[in-house]
Design a protein around this motif. Structure first.
Motif, PDB file in Angstrom:
ATOM      1  N   ILE A  69       0.814  -1.117   0.062  1.00  0.00           N
ATOM      2  CA  ILE A  69       0.075   0.208   0.003  1.00  0.00           C
ATOM      3  C   ILE A  69       0.771   1.269  -0.099  1.00  0.00           C
ATOM      4  O   ILE A  69       1.820   1.435   0.866  1.00  0.00           O
ATOM      5  N   ALA A  70       0.705   2.012  -1.003  1.00  0.00           N
ATOM      6  CA  ALA A  70       1.772   3.303  -1.062  1.00  0.00           C
ATOM      7  C   ALA A  70       0.537   4.267  -0.475  1.00  0.00           C
ATOM      8  O   ALA A  70      -0.487   4.407  -0.318  1.00  0.00           O
ATOM      9  N   THR A  71       1.321   5.524   0.023  1.00  0.00           N
ATOM     10  CA  THR A  71       0.671   6.766   0.581  1.00  0.00           C
ATOM     11  C   THR A  71       0.991   8.031  -0.183  1.00  0.00           C
ATOM     12  O   THR A  71       2.480   8.169  -0.519  1.00  0.00           O
ATOM     13  N   ALA A  72       0.380   8.955  -0.034  1.00  0.00           N
ATOM     14  CA  ALA A  72       0.632  10.305  -0.639  1.00  0.00           C
ATOM     15  C   ALA A  72      -0.056  11.254   0.273  1.00  0.00           C
ATOM     16  O   ALA A  72      -1.248  10.998   0.753  1.00  0.00           O
ATOM     17  N   GLU A  73       0.723  12.014   0.959  1.00  0.00           N
ATOM     18  CA  GLU A  73       0.385  12.887   2.046  1.00  0.00           C
ATOM     19  C   GLU A  73       0.642  14.432   1.569  1.00  0.00           C
ATOM     20  O   GLU A  73       1.723  14.856   1.105  1.00  0.00           O
ATOM     21  N   THR A  74      -0.416  15.165   2.284  1.00  0.00           N
ATOM     22  CA  THR A  74      -0.102  16.744   1.808  1.00  0.00           C
ATOM     23  C   THR A  74      -0.899  17.327   3.080  1.00  0.00           C
ATOM     24  O   THR A  74      -1.809  16.964   3.534  1.00  0.00           O
ATOM     25  N   CYS A  75      -0.258  18.766   3.551  1.00  0.00           N
ATOM     26  CA  CYS A  75      -0.865  19.315   4.563  1.00  0.00           C
ATOM     27  C   CYS A  75      -0.855  21.024   4.237  1.00  0.00           C
ATOM     28  O   CYS A  75      -0.336  21.326   3.380  1.00  0.00           O
ATOM     29  N   ASN A  76      -1.764  21.594   4.876  1.00  0.00           N
ATOM     30  CA  ASN A  76      -1.991  22.936   4.669  1.00  0.00           C
ATOM     31  C   ASN A  76      -2.359  23.515   6.300  1.00  0.00           C
ATOM     32  O   ASN A  76      -3.252  22.483   7.062  1.00  0.00           O
ATOM     33  N   GLU A  77      -2.151  24.719   6.570  1.00  0.00           N
ATOM     34  CA  GLU A  77      -2.631  25.098   7.812  1.00  0.00           C
ATOM     35  C   GLU A  77      -3.028  26.824   7.706  1.00  0.00           C
ATOM     36  O   GLU A  77      -2.939  27.229   6.832  1.00  0.00           O
ATOM     37  N   VAL A  78      -3.837  27.003   8.730  1.00  0.00           N
ATOM     38  CA  VAL A  78      -4.249  28.534   8.757  1.00  0.00           C
ATOM     39  C   VAL A  78      -4.453  28.869  10.463  1.00  0.00           C
ATOM     40  O   VAL A  78      -4.509  28.109  11.018  1.00  0.00           O
ATOM     41  N   THR A  79      -4.246  30.110  10.613  1.00  0.00           N
ATOM     42  CA  THR A  79      -4.188  30.635  11.795  1.00  0.00           C
ATOM     43  C   THR A  79      -5.411  31.602  12.014  1.00  0.00           C
ATOM     44  O   THR A  79      -5.573  32.491  11.224  1.00  0.00           O
ATOM     45  N   PHE A  80      -6.219  31.544  12.959  1.00  0.00           N
ATOM     46  CA  PHE A  80      -7.446  32.174  13.397  1.00  0.00           C
ATOM     47  C   PHE A  80      -7.054  33.162  14.456  1.00  0.00           C
ATOM     48  O   PHE A  80      -6.488  32.684  15.601  1.00  0.00           O
ATOM     49  N   GLN A  81      -7.345  34.443  14.384  1.00  0.00           N
ATOM     50  CA  GLN A  81      -7.021  35.337  15.299  1.00  0.00           C
ATOM     51  C   GLN A  81      -8.100  35.978  16.002  1.00  0.00           C
ATOM     52  O   GLN A  81      -8.005  36.452  17.088  1.00  0.00           O
ATOM     53  N   ASN A  82      -9.218  35.728  15.381  1.00  0.00           N
ATOM     54  CA  ASN A  82     -10.630  36.411  15.952  1.00  0.00           C
ATOM     55  C   ASN A  82     -11.863  35.305  15.975  1.00  0.00           C
ATOM     56  O   ASN A  82     -11.768  34.225  15.304  1.00  0.00           O
ATOM     57  N   ASN A  83     -12.507  35.221  17.001  1.00  0.00           N
ATOM     58  CA  ASN A  83     -13.551  34.515  17.309  1.00  0.00           C
ATOM     59  C   ASN A  83     -14.594  34.808  16.051  1.00  0.00           C
ATOM     60  O   ASN A  83     -14.674  35.776  15.430  1.00  0.00           O
ATOM     61  N   SER A  84     -15.175  33.423  15.730  1.00  0.00           N
ATOM     62  CA  SER A  84     -16.308  33.502  14.685  1.00  0.00           C
ATOM     63  C   SER A  84     -15.662  33.540  13.402  1.00  0.00           C
ATOM     64  O   SER A  84     -16.362  33.906  12.161  1.00  0.00           O
ATOM     65  N   GLN A  85     -14.275  33.663  13.181  1.00  0.00           N
ATOM     66  CA  GLN A  85     -13.677  33.859  12.009  1.00  0.00           C
ATOM     67  C   GLN A  85     -13.896  32.711  11.030  1.00  0.00           C
ATOM     68  O   GLN A  85     -13.842  31.275  11.616  1.00  0.00           O
ATOM     69  N   THR A  86     -13.820  32.949   9.783  1.00  0.00           N
ATOM     70  CA  THR A  86     -13.872  31.770   8.766  1.00  0.00           C
ATOM     71  C   THR A  86     -12.954  31.658   7.899  1.00  0.00           C
ATOM     72  O   THR A  86     -12.159  32.771   7.697  1.00  0.00           O
ATOM     73  N   ALA A  87     -12.568  30.525   7.243  1.00  0.00           N
ATOM     74  CA  ALA A  87     -11.395  30.335   6.467  1.00  0.00           C
ATOM     75  C   ALA A  87     -11.686  29.131   5.669  1.00  0.00           C
ATOM     76  O   ALA A  87     -12.651  28.143   5.937  1.00  0.00           O
ATOM     77  N   ALA A  88     -10.799  28.978   4.778  1.00  0.00           N
ATOM     78  CA  ALA A  88     -10.937  27.530   3.688  1.00  0.00           C
ATOM     79  C   ALA A  88      -9.574  27.031   3.439  1.00  0.00           C
ATOM     80  O   ALA A  88      -8.947  27.941   2.902  1.00  0.00           O
ATOM     81  N   LEU A  89      -9.171  25.892   3.714  1.00  0.00           N
ATOM     82  CA  LEU A  89      -8.075  25.465   3.272  1.00  0.00           C
ATOM     83  C   LEU A  89      -8.247  24.651   1.913  1.00  0.00           C
ATOM     84  O   LEU A  89      -9.385  23.810   1.596  1.00  0.00           O
ATOM     85  N   SER A  90      -7.110  24.598   1.130  1.00  0.00           N
ATOM     86  CA  SER A  90      -6.973  23.832  -0.040  1.00  0.00           C
ATOM     87  C   SER A  90      -6.065  22.969  -0.288  1.00  0.00           C
ATOM     88  O   SER A  90      -5.008  23.192   0.162  1.00  0.00           O
ATOM     89  N   LEU A  91      -6.521  21.681  -0.433  1.00  0.00           N
ATOM     90  CA  LEU A  91      -5.575  20.569  -0.585  1.00  0.00           C
ATOM     91  C   LEU A  91      -5.668  19.694  -1.920  1.00  0.00           C
ATOM     92  O   LEU A  91      -6.937  19.600  -2.316  1.00  0.00           O
ATOM     93  N   PRO A  92      -4.641  19.306  -2.520  1.00  0.00           N
ATOM     94  CA  PRO A  92      -4.712  18.372  -3.846  1.00  0.00           C
ATOM     95  C   PRO A  92      -5.667  17.285  -3.583  1.00  0.00           C
ATOM     96  O   PRO A  92      -5.599  16.716  -2.641  1.00  0.00           O
TER      97      PRO A  92
END
Length: 227
Positions: A69-92
């Protein structure tokens, strides 16, 4: 790819062929002949053949049952500074040219961080607890809520600290992993996955005495398991 019973059938056919060849050798030998110099070899040959072929079949069955079984891994991150903040991470997405996707592992790490400053402290103990929720919308999945917390406790026995206060930073991390084996088509294809995120529970407060600034670093890794 041959099935396991095909390998066993082929092994039995090969063994029968070897035994027939040995029988034919004995049938075509003269009736009166000298006693073989090493008679045990004639009896051991079928057993050796059987042992070697059985070992080959077992190794073949083991290989079939333990496919790589082969594996392919990718990561992404985001930092939230304020409450109720929204964001979207993009991963292949998973590239189907690599093979057949068998499962997807999604690792989510939440790091809660806070800066605390107090100009004066009343009493001998100072305690603060942050409870932060990260909500993630996975492809073809229900919403996942990741709960993280960070506790800060400080014992204040020094009279000077009670009068002058203190300033410190604290943090805590929590990690969770989810294994997905259904709805894999949502992770396959060209382009990227978009994972919407939202956060609640962050504290950003300041007055004449206290200052509390918190944030959340969210990291998401996707591991594709394929063959």
């Amino acid at each position: 790819m041959k099935k396991n019973y095909d390998l066993l059938h082929a092994g039995s056919e090969a063994l029968i062929y070897c035994l027939k060849a040995i029988t034919k050798f004995w049938d075509n030998s003269p009736t009166i002949q000298k006693r073989p110099k090493y008679p045990l070899l004639y009896f051991a040959l079928p057993l050796v053949t059987l042992f070697l072929w059985t070992d080959f079949v077992q190794n073949s069955v083991y290989t079939q049952a333990h496919r790589s079984i082969a594996t392919a891994e990718t990561c992404n991150e985001v930092t939230f500074q304020n409450n109720s903040q929204t964001a979207a991470l993009s991963l292949p997405k998973f590239d189907p040219n690599l093979g057949t996707l068998r499962s997807v592992e999604i690792m989510t790490e939440c790091m809660v961080m806070a800066d605390v400053a107090e100009k004066e402290v009343k009493g001998n103990n100072y305690a603060l607890m942050l409870s932060v929720d990260l909500t993630a919308q996975l492809p073809n999945q229900t919403q996942k809520v990741h709960q993280s917390s960070a506790k800060f406790n400080k014992t204040v026995r020094d009279e000077g600290m009670q009068q002058n206060g203190f300033s410190e930073t604290f943090k805590d991390a929590k990690q969770s992993t989810e294994l997905i084996t259904t709805n894999l088509d949502a992770f396959t294809g060209s382009g990227n996955l978009t994972i919407p995120l939202s956060v609640s529970g962050l504290i950003n407060f300041k007055d004449e005495v206290s200052t509390i600034t918190s944030n959340l670093k969210a990291k998401i890794c996707i591991k594709y398991n394929y063959e």
